[in-house]
Design a protein around this motif. Structure first.
Motif, PDB file in Angstrom:
ATOM      1  N   MET A   1      25.490  27.581  47.820  1.00 19.11           N
ATOM      2  CA  MET A   1      26.766  27.627  47.473  1.00 19.11           C
ATOM      3  C   MET A   1      27.039  28.446  46.154  1.00 19.11           C
ATOM      4  N   GLN A   2      26.051  29.210  45.800  1.00 14.55           N
ATOM      5  CA  GLN A   2      26.481  29.809  44.272  1.00 14.55           C
ATOM      6  C   GLN A   2      27.556  30.829  44.528  1.00 14.55           C
ATOM      7  N   CYS A   3      28.149  31.180  43.431  1.00 16.45           N
ATOM      8  CA  CYS A   3      29.210  32.326  43.408  1.00 16.45           C
ATOM      9  C   CYS A   3      28.729  33.078  42.388  1.00 16.45           C
ATOM     10  N   PHE A   4      28.863  34.482  42.705  1.00 16.79           N
ATOM     11  CA  PHE A   4      28.773  35.546  42.082  1.00 16.79           C
ATOM     12  C   PHE A   4      29.957  36.133  41.155  1.00 16.79           C
ATOM     13  N   VAL A   5      29.745  35.462  39.782  1.00 18.06           N
ATOM     14  CA  VAL A   5      30.970  35.848  39.007  1.00 18.06           C
ATOM     15  C   VAL A   5      30.658  37.075  37.893  1.00 18.06           C
ATOM     16  N   GLU A   6      29.551  37.285  37.796  1.00 14.80           N
ATOM     17  CA  GLU A   6      28.907  38.339  36.748  1.00 14.80           C
ATOM     18  C   GLU A   6      29.260  39.977  37.143  1.00 14.80           C
ATOM     19  N   SER A   7      30.091  40.256  38.122  1.00  9.65           N
ATOM     20  CA  SER A   7      30.341  41.403  38.567  1.00  9.65           C
ATOM     21  C   SER A   7      31.017  42.251  37.694  1.00  9.65           C
ATOM     22  N   ASN A   8      30.758  43.642  37.409  1.00 12.32           N
ATOM     23  CA  ASN A   8      31.419  44.605  36.534  1.00 12.32           C
ATOM     24  C   ASN A   8      32.023  45.769  37.575  1.00 12.32           C
TER      25      ASN A   8
ATOM     26  N   LEU B   1      33.438  44.328  40.929  1.00 15.49           N
ATOM     27  CA  LEU B   1      34.521  43.475  42.175  1.00 15.49           C
ATOM     28  C   LEU B   1      35.538  42.949  41.077  1.00 15.49           C
ATOM     29  N   LEU B   2      36.718  43.041  41.730  1.00 17.87           N
ATOM     30  CA  LEU B   2      37.877  42.291  41.102  1.00 17.87           C
ATOM     31  C   LEU B   2      37.994  40.607  41.495  1.00 17.87           C
ATOM     32  N   PRO B   3      38.186  40.095  40.410  1.00 20.24           N
ATOM     33  CA  PRO B   3      38.280  38.530  40.944  1.00 20.24           C
ATOM     34  C   PRO B   3      39.262  38.378  42.031  1.00 20.24           C
ATOM     35  N   CYS B   4      38.944  37.169  42.835  1.00 15.18           N
ATOM     36  CA  CYS B   4      39.635  36.744  43.788  1.00 15.18           C
ATOM     37  C   CYS B   4      41.270  36.482  43.712  1.00 15.18           C
ATOM     38  N   ASP B   5      41.154  35.440  42.324  1.00 18.55           N
ATOM     39  CA  ASP B   5      42.360  35.049  41.886  1.00 18.55           C
ATOM     40  C   ASP B   5      43.184  36.132  41.584  1.00 18.55           C
ATOM     41  N   PHE B   6      42.920  37.093  40.727  1.00 17.16           N
ATOM     42  CA  PHE B   6      43.545  38.248  40.544  1.00 17.16           C
ATOM     43  C   PHE B   6      44.128  39.134  41.564  1.00 17.16           C
ATOM     44  N   ILE B   7      43.419  39.184  42.650  1.00 15.58           N
ATOM     45  CA  ILE B   7      43.958  40.005  43.982  1.00 15.58           C
ATOM     46  C   ILE B   7      44.864  39.088  44.711  1.00 15.58           C
ATOM     47  N   ASP B   8      44.601  37.675  44.818  1.00 17.08           N
ATOM     48  CA  ASP B   8      45.304  36.899  45.567  1.00 17.08           C
ATOM     49  C   ASP B   8      47.055  36.680  45.003  1.00 17.08           C
ATOM     50  N   THR B   9      47.093  37.578  43.734  1.00 19.52           N
ATOM     51  CA  THR B   9      48.528  37.401  43.160  1.00 19.52           C
ATOM     52  C   THR B   9      49.148  38.293  43.836  1.00 19.52           C
TER      53      THR B   9
ATOM     54  N   HIS C   1      34.625  62.369  40.282  1.00 19.69           N
ATOM     55  CA  HIS C   1      33.391  62.712  40.258  1.00 19.69           C
ATOM     56  C   HIS C   1      32.542  61.474  40.929  1.00 19.69           C
ATOM     57  N   ARG C   2      33.193  60.677  41.624  1.00 20.00           N
ATOM     58  CA  ARG C   2      32.403  59.672  42.631  1.00 20.00           C
ATOM     59  C   ARG C   2      31.929  58.474  41.848  1.00 20.00           C
ATOM     60  N   PHE C   3      32.365  57.993  40.657  1.00 19.71           N
ATOM     61  CA  PHE C   3      32.163  56.974  39.866  1.00 19.71           C
ATOM     62  C   PHE C   3      33.073  55.733  40.507  1.00 19.71           C
ATOM     63  N   LEU C   4      32.544  54.777  40.614  1.00 16.78           N
ATOM     64  CA  LEU C   4      33.319  53.596  41.265  1.00 16.78           C
ATOM     65  C   LEU C   4      34.196  52.918  40.151  1.00 16.78           C
ATOM     66  N   LEU C   5      35.347  52.725  40.221  1.00 18.58           N
ATOM     67  CA  LEU C   5      36.355  52.096  39.431  1.00 18.58           C
ATOM     68  C   LEU C   5      36.489  50.601  39.541  1.00 18.58           C
ATOM     69  N   CYS C   6      36.626  50.336  40.933  1.00 21.18           N
ATOM     70  CA  CYS C   6      36.817  48.747  41.130  1.00 21.18           C
ATOM     71  C   CYS C   6      36.711  48.604  42.676  1.00 21.18           C
ATOM     72  N   GLY C   7      36.135  47.442  43.150  1.00 21.55           N
ATOM     73  CA  GLY C   7      36.038  47.153  44.406  1.00 21.55           C
ATOM     74  C   GLY C   7      36.038  45.744  44.593  1.00 21.55           C
TER      75      GLY C   7
ATOM     76  N   LEU D   1      47.212  46.715  46.181  1.00 16.65           N
ATOM     77  CA  LEU D   1      48.243  46.663  45.066  1.00 16.65           C
ATOM     78  C   LEU D   1      47.271  46.223  43.770  1.00 16.65           C
ATOM     79  N   ALA D   2      46.302  45.524  43.899  1.00 17.21           N
ATOM     80  CA  ALA D   2      45.609  44.799  42.822  1.00 17.21           C
ATOM     81  C   ALA D   2      44.943  46.261  42.199  1.00 17.21           C
ATOM     82  N   ILE D   3      44.275  47.260  43.042  1.00 14.91           N
ATOM     83  CA  ILE D   3      43.679  48.404  42.272  1.00 14.91           C
ATOM     84  C   ILE D   3      44.862  49.215  41.705  1.00 14.91           C
ATOM     85  N   ILE D   4      45.757  49.281  42.404  1.00 14.23           N
ATOM     86  CA  ILE D   4      47.013  50.095  41.855  1.00 14.23           C
ATOM     87  C   ILE D   4      47.350  49.323  40.303  1.00 14.23           C
TER      88      ILE D   4
END
Length: 687
Positions: free
Chosen positions: A143-150, A152-160, A229-235, A242-245
């Motif tokens: 039941m762990q949650c991985f919250v230390e990602s550099n 992945l955008l947080p779900c709370d932010f995306i859901d807005t 240059h193929r660097f990941l910005l966010c995912g 809209l969250a990424i924009i």
């Protein structure tokens, strides 16, 4: 010191914090981490079996569980050490990675030329990384949650942004009418006609009810933003976009260019959201990547294809390369817990960025050589040909912008003539009644008020009163139309303009059917020509359903016009060039005589555009090369200073920072060697 601490000091890690019965070497765990970085599909179970074979032990499932738990603890320790290291380097601020990971994009230097677009990025979604939902009422133990990602955008932010999306059904409906060749006057007009005519080809543009993923998946994939240059910005719901924009607006500078497979319709989504004002104020723009761009209609390609000023030779296919590699992660995340899915994706993203950093100079070198090869074909003759032939690309863009639309003047002029005809009919009736009254009235006639009063007299002549009022209203409408159309003298029956309009009104249905057929045939021929398959023998047959319906409607309209023969479908499907479509000369916009419609001249335009974009690419490469070289030199000085400070203070993190600096210096040395290769290229134009 506890048993676990003692084991750790000896180089072994126990998966349990109390009374351990088994421990795994740190070297073994590090070895597996390195293997996973290079081979994401290599599972823990497979590695556990390798270890059992190495020690001649029979494999048991508990070994896989023990190894998995130990690996989770090991990665957790590495993350804590890394956080301390980043804090020592001053790189632990929010969004530091996005703002600094790609020096050619972000490390601006003084006196560099101003680019049309400050930064390129690509948006795309992939569903290979989906995760299965639990079966029935079965509960997942982890039941762990991985919250230390550099990354992945947080779900709370995306859901807005989940409810910040306009309905898409109207666009799809309007698009269906356009594609079917329907020329009825009552069909709804889409808000973005350029996007509406092509967005239905993509699942991402469909309404939410048409793109729901099967319920067996708990998570349906990933959505990423990748720089040039193929660097990941966010995912592939629009709320992720809209969250990424929103992050792009917050973190990037002005004038950035993004690409998405349905960038045309998504631009309309942004304009309908709360992000519209900030998006426009920063001068941000969206286009369609090269691969998907050729599948959009030609009207859309003239505006959203990446062959636009300032884009260089970029094809915006970075995300496709990412997902091609990310597919290897799918076998080990499909049935994993949410925690392990996010953990393994994080590991993959880190390794991806490390590899892209090592290849930065190589990418710039390849782009530089490609641009120089294109420029080498440049000749004065091409530029002279463009001037001599009076080739104007703006004419083509303007033509396709209004292709298939009825001219606004024709709409107004028909309305004006209809008003004149109504006015003449009422004036004729009034004149006849007045003449009849004057002829039949005796010479000694005197008006006598009716005994029941004026009101009843008015009611008895209500018909004549209404005609007079209608005449007055029509006179007002005619005057308003004349002011709007700048008509100084009211048209009479003998005026050439009046006669031409009456003739056009008689054939209006035919003309609209012909214009719609022109819209489809011309657009598709230009699309085939851009794909270099206009002479393959198939031509219009691949788009037969829509054009076939348009031909049917044309034949129905032509049946009522004397002298208009129907079109044979077999003949239309064999058209390869505009010259073969003789009916174009009868449309509102006859383009057969325009220079840019000729195949040879279009090839000249294509070559000129390639050379123009190659010159833009050279400017981009020169700017990026200077940024990268400057960033490497500055970073080398910065890291040396940090090491001196940590060594002087005897900080324990010094060992970790020194190891990081050593690896970084080796990579930078490789980049500098490749940069020197670029400086030695014949034709290098940078500084």
């Amino acid at each position: 010191m506890s048993v676990v601490d003692s084991l750790l000091c000896a180089g072994y890690l126990s998966p349990t914090p109390i009374t351990p019965t088994i421990a795994i070497s740190l070297h073994t765990l590090e070895h597996y981490r390195l293997i996973r970085n290079q081979k994401p599909s290599f599972s823990i179970e497979a590695f556990a079996k390798v270890l059992c074979d190495s020690y001649s032990l029979p494999y048991r499932r508990r070994y896989r569980t023990i190894l998995s738990d130990a690996f989770d603890v090991y990665l957790s320790l590495l993350r804590k050490v890394e956080r301390r290291m980043l804090a020592a380097l001053g790189r632990d601020t929010p969004n530091w990675r996005v703002l600094n990971a790609c020096p050619p994009c972000t490390y601006e230097v003084a006196d560099e030329p101003l680019l049309d677009f400050g930064r390129f990025y690509v948006l795309d979604g992939g569903n290979s990384a989906k995760r299965m939902a639990s079966v029935g009422s079965r509960q997942i133990a982890d039941m762990q949650c991985f919250v230390e990602s550099n990354y992945l955008l947080p779900c709370d932010f995306i859901d807005t942004f989940a409810h910040n999306i306009p309905p898409q059904d109207a666009v799809v409906t309007a698009d269906a009418n356009i594609d079917d060749g329907d020329t009825t006057e009552n069909q709804p007009e889409p808000e973005n006609p350029i996007a509406a005519d092509c967005s239905k080809n993509w699942k991402a543009a469909a309404g939410d009810e048409k793109k729901c993923m099967w319920g067996i998946f708990e998570e349906t994939g990933i959505f990423v933003a990748v720089c040039r240059h193929r660097f990941l910005l966010c995912g592939e719901l629009a709320k992720y976009l809209l969250a990424i924009i929103s992050k792009v607006i917050e973190l990037f500078g002005a004038r950035s260019l993004g690409a998405y497979d349905i960038g045309c319709s998504f631009n309309a989504t942004i304009q309908s959201s709360t992000l519209a004002q900030q998006f426009n104020e920063k001068g941000l723009r969206l286009c369609v990547d090269a691969f998907h761009g050729y599948a959009h209609n030609y009207k859309c390609q003239t505006k959203h294809h990446p062959l636009i000023k300032g884009a260089g030779i970029e094809d915006f296919q970075c995300a496709e390369h990412l997902f091609s590699t990310a597919n290897h992660v799918a076998p080990v995340t499909r049935y994993a817990s949410s925690y392990h899915r996010h953990l393994f994706l994080e590991m993959f993203f880190r390794q991806w960025d490390d590899e892209k950093y090592q290849n930065l100079a190589t990418m710039i070198l390849n782009n530089y050589q490609q641009a120089l090869n294109i420029v080498s074909t440049e000749s004065v003759a091409l530029e002279e040909a463009k001037v001599a032939l009076d080739i104007k690309e703006e004419e083509e863009i303007e033509y396709f912008r209004t292709l298939g639309d009825e001219p606004e003047w024709d709409i107004h002029v028909m309305e004006y003539v209809e008003l004149l005809q109504r006015l003449r009919d009422i004036e004729s009736q009034t004149s006849e009644a007045s003449s009849h009254f004057l002829v039949m009235t005796p010479s000694d006639y005197h008006f006598v008020i009716p005994p029941d009063g004026i009101t009843n007299f008015y009611s008895s002549n209500l018909s004549q009163t209404r005609k007079a009022e209608t005449q007055h209203l029509i006179l007002q409408e005619v005057a308003a139309m004349e002011v709007k159309m700048a008509i100084s003298h009211r048209w009479q029956l003998s005026f050439p303009e009046y006669q031409a309009t009456v003739k056009y009104m008689a054939t209006h249905k035919y003309q609209r059917a012909l214009d719609n057929l022109q819209h489809l045939v011309v657009q598709w021929l230009f699309e085939l020509q851009r794909l270099n398959i206009s002479q393959t023998g198939k031509s219009l047959q691949t788009h037969c359903k829509t054009i076939w319906k348009a031909v049917e409607k044309y034949n129905e309209a032509a049946h009522d016009i004397p002298g208009r023969a129907p079109i044979e479908w077999s003949k239309v499907t064999r058209y390869n060039f505009l010259d073969e479509f003789s009916l174009l000369c009868e449309t509102h916009q006859d383009i057969c005589e325009h220079p840019w419609t000729k195949p040879a001249i279009r090839e000249t335009i294509r070559q000129l555009l390639c050379i123009q974009h190659a010159h833009e690419e050279l400017v981009h490469c020169n700017v990026e090369l200077r940024r990268l070289h400057t960033a490497i030199v500055d970073e080398s000085r910065f890291l040396a200073g940090i090491l001196q400070e940590l060594k002087a203070s005897e900080d324990p993190i010094y060992v970790v920072v020194k190891e990081y600096c050593t690896r970084r210096e080796l990579v930078n040395a490789h980049l500098l060697a490749c940069i020197n290769q670029i400086y030695d290229i014949e034709g290098f134009t940078g500084i």
